[in-house]
Scaffold this active site. Structure first.
Site, PDB file in Angstrom:
ATOM      1  N   GLU B  44     -23.039   5.216 -17.721  1.00 25.07           N
ATOM      2  CA  GLU B  44     -22.833   5.623 -16.128  1.00 25.07           C
ATOM      3  C   GLU B  44     -23.978   5.617 -15.123  1.00 25.07           C
ATOM      4  O   GLU B  44     -24.694   6.681 -16.407  1.00 25.07           O
ATOM      5  CB  GLU B  44     -22.018   7.134 -16.189  1.00 25.07           C
ATOM      6  CG  GLU B  44     -21.649   7.969 -15.160  1.00 25.07           C
ATOM      7  CD  GLU B  44     -20.857   8.970 -15.566  1.00 25.07           C
ATOM      8  OE1 GLU B  44     -20.824   9.576 -16.387  1.00 25.07           O
ATOM      9  OE2 GLU B  44     -20.153  10.139 -14.065  1.00 25.07           O
ATOM     10  N   LYS B 126     -15.198   6.036 -10.104  1.00 22.42           N
ATOM     11  CA  LYS B 126     -14.954   7.165 -11.147  1.00 22.42           C
ATOM     12  C   LYS B 126     -13.278   8.028 -10.023  1.00 22.42           C
ATOM     13  O   LYS B 126     -14.325   8.703  -8.658  1.00 22.42           O
ATOM     14  CB  LYS B 126     -15.974   8.223 -11.226  1.00 22.42           C
ATOM     15  CG  LYS B 126     -16.124   9.469 -12.483  1.00 22.42           C
ATOM     16  CD  LYS B 126     -16.769  10.064 -12.561  1.00 22.42           C
ATOM     17  CE  LYS B 126     -17.297  10.726 -13.518  1.00 22.42           C
ATOM     18  NZ  LYS B 126     -18.440  11.513 -13.907  1.00 22.42           N
ATOM     19  N   CYS B 162     -16.390   8.223 -17.631  1.00 24.76           N
ATOM     20  CA  CYS B 162     -16.705   9.459 -18.363  1.00 24.76           C
ATOM     21  C   CYS B 162     -15.571  10.740 -18.335  1.00 24.76           C
ATOM     22  O   CYS B 162     -14.334  10.180 -19.177  1.00 24.76           O
ATOM     23  CB  CYS B 162     -18.192  10.051 -17.290  1.00 24.76           C
ATOM     24  SG  CYS B 162     -18.910  10.968 -18.702  1.00 24.76           S
TER      25      CYS B 162
END
Lengths: 586, 586
Positions: B44, B126, B162
């Site tokens: 990330e 994301k 994540c």
């Protein structure tokens, strides 16, 4: 039309002090009742203080806030105030008891309780949560999804909290629900703003809601934030019906003639408007018997300098008071920053509680020593001179230091003396640095940067001068001696840490520096844009590099009142470890 | 089944250093290509470093990140790596160019780019943004609403970032899209965790997705955070197919046999699953020709103490390196905190770059002076003694101080010496305080609290002892001299600021204190709950009061590596001005 006497309680609450905040609500409700008010409105999170940060995540505090609001309702009724309708901000809780990732069970709400007849009649949860600038409300709260409309004396009153007024949805929903009054409770911190954005916003909201809008705001300081009040009642046509003086605790009264609800219709008959549900609650149906309306206060806004000065005074005063201090101490160098800080401190807590210490070294000029003493004489603060030369000498015997290390040594010895006096006598030490210095790192960490609070932290150097001149002129206007000796304002700035040193040896001219800082810090413009704006490329790179490298110093700097649209602290959050360097091309 | 050699690039990137981070991506992609990988995955925000905080809001930085990722695609192709598919985290931008309240135009995304054939083939934003604990992603990013599935060598690969793995939606969407592999790129900071939560989560995700899951994480330190890597590949049955060693930079290779997509079917045929859209992109259809699979690394996790120790070493090493320091300096008192700090520093940057200064006063015991010198001898760090008595005396001539003011004076004189040496020689000063001290305010602000970094900041005192013992035992196990003299570990702790002073004069026994602190700080339990847990009511009130009152000291304390589930800093954010006091009832 139906009459209603509205009281907006623009007051100063203390974060975490539920008992004292409840007392204040009770006292102000008594005052409002004595003045014939029918509805008393307190600001956002008045009961808990604002912002409470991670206290919102502690189950014991959430429970205490909920108990406090229930207790408050009972208490008001017990004291004969049960007939009044009271709206008060507090820390509420979502009914949903499922735990969620990163959140305890019963997620917190930023809420407004409606108190009447000894109980919490209903509660509204803030719908739009700000999560930018100084605000982190997504960390703390879950948004509410239901607008509350309460019928009070036959008038339907819709509730909003702060950010709800700034965004789409709630205000138009108030119109759809045929509200006769829109009440907005706020925790809206001061920031410099020459245009009257708040009034404009309120007028726009009233027009959209199609009814008068009553906006009540906190006053007082809380760490970096200063709330300036400026509570307003505005008609849907944009007329200011009442306005409270900025920064002062005041009960703003307004006699309103409002559209009464159709007594046959239920409150908020439709239940869903553009994603926001509406719930209606009847508090009282009977209109207020006709009475003679009185005239409301419509305070003038302060001018720019007066407003800033007042924010500094209130921010410092509340930091001192709410943290249990009685006196402050600062180093008095004879420079402009410590002089203005001292004057602000005298205004905030009285000269008799202000201690100035002059620490002349071998490099201190005679005029600086004289100016510090003269400032003390003019303001009446407690003044002491503690020369540092013998201590400097002793350090030099112990370790071999020269150049900047030797300059910083002097600043740090002074700080040790101030902190010693602080520990000995309980004074709060004030750091006197300004935003320009803090931006470029032109200060000594653990030296002039020590302190518990830094009143000028968010003022650029040119603004410090401007404010000093304004303050002196104010004094002249009142027939008083200007507190700051003219020489302090006129002389070229110097840290006086080496022979003949001037700030201009190291830094660009402050006028130019502050222009670059304003663009880079407050408007987040990159170097290419700054060069486009006409700044010299080398200057831009030099200044930006200084700013970027000084982040570690800012992290350890004390808090100070936010004045600008982007302060160092809650507003501007950058990593210390940061290799990004703005490079201007072209 | 189709074969694929996957390379997870568990690497250390620097916030803001786009050129160096790009170089590292290129170098590791070369390495992966040389090892026959078909797909290389970076963590990330690898290209920008993570977390970038308010850099996300600066238009110049967003533009630089977007240019860097485009440039990287071209560069990889130019260097003959265009056939590989590379996935890399970067700072992206939403297409919508409307400005929003508190947000610039073109709101930032936390994105993953898929690079192939010299261009950015697609980009995933994301979906779930964490905004709790140390995370503030609602401040910085707007969430993406579209899952990206890319067909690589005939295998459909779904992307997550994540938090997407921790919450509902994306993982099950990967299953609905018939993904053959779920790739999750992470910036997941270390925190003490005896259970293997990460593996459990990955196994659960793989089972839900119905395909193997590849999890790649950053390593290295960034201010308060340390990323521990621990990249994992796990099968849908929960078998660990590969696992990288914690805290080390490594290219983790895994030969996978994956479900191939139906070549007739388009990628992600349905376009909408439970609120998340799915977009498919074909990178390459041809399966990889059959090859002999190799064995993958499956590293053991470190034990609890080794893990903590490694986090301290890596956190300090990266703070030093990424901020351009070459050496560190600390006060060596002969106590356990400065001793462990010194040992960690020697491990992080080599004893030749570590400077320890002993500053004995009249109250320093002989054993402390001896222990400091002995520690220096055992570790090989640079050692110097600068007695402070003559300086103390000189201050006492200038100002009248006694009691705590006189105690603090000594601590501050030491700090002035350390900072002088730091300014003179360019050393980074380390603060040696531990979490217990910092919690109760048992430290001198501008004294022992000075420094740019505080390695033990998030370790309770009992953990400091534990880690010192562990470190010594490790040395014995390797046949080396234990670095910390046993007397340092065994003696009762003392600040040695007044005659015969012991910590236990002022504080409860550390075992008991740390238990209370663990409950109050790390688990946010209120006083009533603590009393319920069996702690003495008076003890609880005394400790909690000390903790609450010391907030101002913590605000000015340097950053240190997060070890616990709730560190002082990003994790626990309380107002300084805070009248809330936990009072235990009963």
């Amino acid at each position: 039309m139906a009459q209603l006497r509205l009281a907006l309680a623009q007051a100063d609450f203390t974060v975490g002090d539920l008992p004292a905040n409840s007392e204040k609500v009770v006292a102000l409700t008594h005052e409002a009742a004595a003045k014939g008010a029918h509805l008393v409105v307190f600001p956002e999170m008045a009961l808990t203080g604002y912002p409470i940060e991670d206290l919102a995540l502690r189950a014991s505090f959430v429970a205490a806030s909920r108990n406090a609001v229930e207790g408050l309702a009972v208490r008001l009724a017990d004291e004969g105030l049960g007939d009044l309708t009271v709206i008060v901000g507090y820390l509420g809780q979502h009914d949903d008891q499922r735990a969620e990732l990163g959140r305890p069970k019963g997620a917190p709400h930023n809420s407004a309780a409606v108190l009447h007849g000894g109980r919490v009649v209903t509660s509204y949860a803030k719908h739009h949560l700000p999560n930018y600038g100084v605000f982190d409300e997504f960390r703390y709260f879950v948004p509410g999804d239901t607008m509350q409309v309460v019928r009070v004396h036959g008038i339907d009153i819709a509730l909003c909290i702060c950010e709800d007024l700034w965004r789409d949805g709630p205000v138009t929903t108030a119109r759809s629900a045929n509200a006769g009054l829109l009440v907005v409770i706020n925790g809206s911190p001061y920031e410099r703003n020459k245009d009257d954005v708040r009034l404009e916003l309120c007028a726009k909201g009233a027009a959209e809601a199609g009814c008068p809008l009553a906006y009540v705001n906190l006053v007082g300081g809380q760490d970096e934030l200063v709330f300036d009040g400026d509570s307003i009642v505005v008609s849907p046509q944009g007329d200011v019906l009442a306005r409270a003086p900025q920064f002062d605790e005041t009960l703003l009264l307004a006699d309103l003639a409002l559209e009464a609800a159709d007594p046959q219709a239920s409150v908020a008959p439709e239940s869903d408007y553009s994603g926001l549900r509406v719930e209606g609650t009847v508090v009282s149906r009977e209109p207020v018997p006709a009475y003679d309306a009185m005239e409301s206060t419509v305070a003038e806004r302060l001018d720019d300098s007066a407003e800033i000065y007042q924010a500094l005074v209130v921010g410092l005063r509340d930091y001192v008071r709410k943290n249990g201090f009685r006196s402050v101490l600062m180093g008095l160098s004879g420079g402009i920053d410590s002089s203005l800080t001292a004057v602000v401190a005298c205004e905030a807590i009285g000269a008799e509680n202000v201690y100035g210490v002059s620490n002349p070294s071998d490099y201190s000029s005679q005029h600086s020593k004289d100016d510090a003493a003269e400032l003390a004489r003019r303001t009446g603060l407690n003044f002491e001179a503690v020369p540092i030369a013998p201590i400097v000498e002793q350090f030099h015997k112990a370790v071999s230091l020269d150049g900047i290390a030797a300059e910083n040594l002097q600043a740090r010895i002074r700080a040790v003396i101030w902190m010693g006096l602080s520990n000995q006598h309980g004074h709060l030490v004030l750091a006197c640095g300004n935003k320009s210095e803090l931006a470029v790192g032109y200060s000594t960490i653990y030296g002039d940067a020590v302190g518990g609070f830094a009143p000028l932290k968010d003022l650029l150097k040119t603004q410090v001068w401007e404010l000093a001149r304004w303050r002196n002129a104010e004094a002249v206007g009142r027939g008083e001696t200007p507190p700051i000796p003219q020489g302090v304002i006129d002389k070229p700035p110097s840290a006086e840490l080496s022979p003949g040193q001037l700030d201009s040896d190291t830094l660009p001219d402050y006028g130019l520096l502050d222009d670059v800082l304003d663009d880079y810090i407050e408007h987040d413009r990159g170097s290419a844009e700054l060069v486009q704006d006409g700044f010299d490329r080398e200057l831009v790179e030099r200044v930006l590099r200084m700013v970027d490298r000084a982040e570690y110093k800012r992290r350890q700097y004390p808090p100070g009142p936010k004045i600008s649209i982007r302060n160092f602290g809650r507003d501007r959050r950058l990593p210390v470890t940061n290799a990004w360097r703005e490079i201007a091309e072209g």
